[in-house]
Write an enzyme that holds these catalytic residues in place. Sequence first.
Site, short mmCIF file in Angstrom:
data_model
loop_
_atom_site.label_atom_id
_atom_site.label_comp_id
_atom_site.label_asym_id
_atom_site.label_seq_id
_atom_site.Cartn_x
_atom_site.Cartn_y
_atom_site.Cartn_z
N LYS A 1 13.22 -7.13 5.16
CA LYS A 1 13.77 -5.77 4.95
C LYS A 1 13.02 -5.11 3.80
CE LYS A 1 17.36 -3.87 7.15
NZ LYS A 1 16.76 -3.73 8.45
N ASP B 1 8.71 -8.95 -2.39
CA ASP B 1 9.19 -10.32 -2.16
C ASP B 1 7.95 -11.16 -1.89
OD1 ASP B 1 10.03 -12.70 -1.10
OD2 ASP B 1 11.32 -11.83 0.44
N TYR C 1 8.88 -7.60 12.56
CA TYR C 1 9.69 -8.06 11.44
C TYR C 1 8.84 -8.64 10.33
CZ TYR C 1 12.92 -10.55 8.51
OH TYR C 1 13.64 -10.98 7.43
C1 F6R Z 1 16.72 -10.87 5.25
C2 F6R Z 1 16.20 -12.18 4.83
C3 F6R Z 1 16.88 -13.41 5.30
C4 F6R Z 1 16.11 -14.07 6.42
C5 F6R Z 1 16.82 -15.36 6.92
C6 F6R Z 1 16.02 -16.11 7.96
O1 F6R Z 1 15.95 -9.85 4.77
O2 F6R Z 1 15.24 -12.25 4.12
O3 F6R Z 1 18.21 -13.16 5.67
O4 F6R Z 1 15.95 -13.17 7.49
O5 F6R Z 1 17.04 -16.24 5.84
O6 F6R Z 1 14.75 -16.30 7.46
P1 F6R Z 1 13.55 -16.95 8.29
O7 F6R Z 1 13.40 -16.18 9.57
O8 F6R Z 1 12.39 -16.81 7.35
O9 F6R Z 1 13.96 -18.39 8.52
MG MG Z 2 12.65 -12.37 1.71
MG MG Z 3 14.30 -9.14 -0.48
#
Ligand code: F6R
Ligand code: MG
Ligand code: MG
Length: 370
Positions: free
Chosen positions: A234, A12, A231
């Site tokens: 994933k 990603d 973190y």
């Molecule tokens: C899970 C994922 C998304 C983000 C969510 C919050 O793997 O990529 O669910 O965790 O959109 O993202 P942030 O913390 O970047 O605002």
């Molecule tokens: Mg992502």
């Molecule tokens: Mg992904």
Amino acid sequence: MKKTTISVIKADIGSIGGHICPSRYLLDNVENYIKENKKDLLIDFRISYTGDDIAILSTHNRGKDDSEIHSLMFEAFMKGTKAAREQGLYGAGQDLLKDSFSGNIKGMGPAVAELEFEERKNEPFVFFAADKTDPGAYNLPLYLAFTDPMHCSGLILSPKMSKGFRFDIMDVSYTDADKIISLNSPEESYDIAALLRDPERFVVESIYSRSSGEQAVSVSTTRLHNIAGKYTGKDDPVMLARVQGNFPATGEILSPFHIAPYVAGFMRGSHNGPLMPVRFNTSVSFFDGPPVVSCAAYCVHGGRLTEPTDAFDHPFWDHVRGKVSEKAIEIRKQGFFGNAMLPYSELEYGGIVDKMEKLESRFKIKDDKK
Ligand code: F6R
Ligand code: MG
Ligand code: MG
């Protein structure tokens, strides 16, 4: 004859509108980088995406863990990250934990699955990519496809599969090195099940035919939060599986995916959700999910790839997707409560841990006995 290696490497490195899907510009940058720099390293390659992850599927004769192949892919992702930054894409470079290549892409963020084999006259294989989940998501489908005649009728119908399969299972909680156990199905299938029931800790890494000794399956086993200690998203997993003949038929490998088991991931990598089989190049949506898996089926000949056929693009899977949406809505109804959210150790954000630390000091122990 030279052996063929299939390497799939995914990451990603940025997406449009949140963690949804990569932009055309980003995909083109990755693709053009490979085209311009592959020299005679690669025989063939294909670029695709599933959710916010880009996968580079390639063929070559250099074997697994080849540093030049891994370096080419890493540099392509670096180039893609540059494009993502130019466009202001969200999460640009998210999965690249290092900014320069150091020998093997494993441990640097991207997920890797590789198979090396002598091609049969006809060599079909399938490439799975999942988003908003982790490598243990494949545990149940693989267990059922390789040990259970309810899904793999070949286990009882085909003499080529009657000896069963060997599972190599990794304990991903051990981070100093790869810690792996080999177990044989059918004799040890209860032991296999006992490990695979815990998909956050024990993950199928590979599967081998016991008739021919050949490798059937390779799964990426990266656990980003184990590598980075915090973190970082994933570890959305990829998987390669050879099919037909000594291996399950394509339809037998696909069969267990209609169950759409609840897997870890979904919103903020911190919930349980059903694994929905989708067409490749599908984005995510509801609650940043649901967790999705795509499957591109190919034949390879002398390292040359056919065009992919989309194994989940069929009216049957439209019906399954409707049912999986219902499963997703059902578990979402209970929000943060109980099984809907992952246990403490698997939460991908520190918010709850911080809250618990603050609250701990406010607990009072009542001394009733006095
Ligand atoms: C899970 C994922 C998304 C983000 C969510 C919050 O793997 O990529 O669910 O965790 O959109 O993202 P942030 O913390 O970047 O605002
Ligand atoms: Mg992502
Ligand atoms: Mg992904």
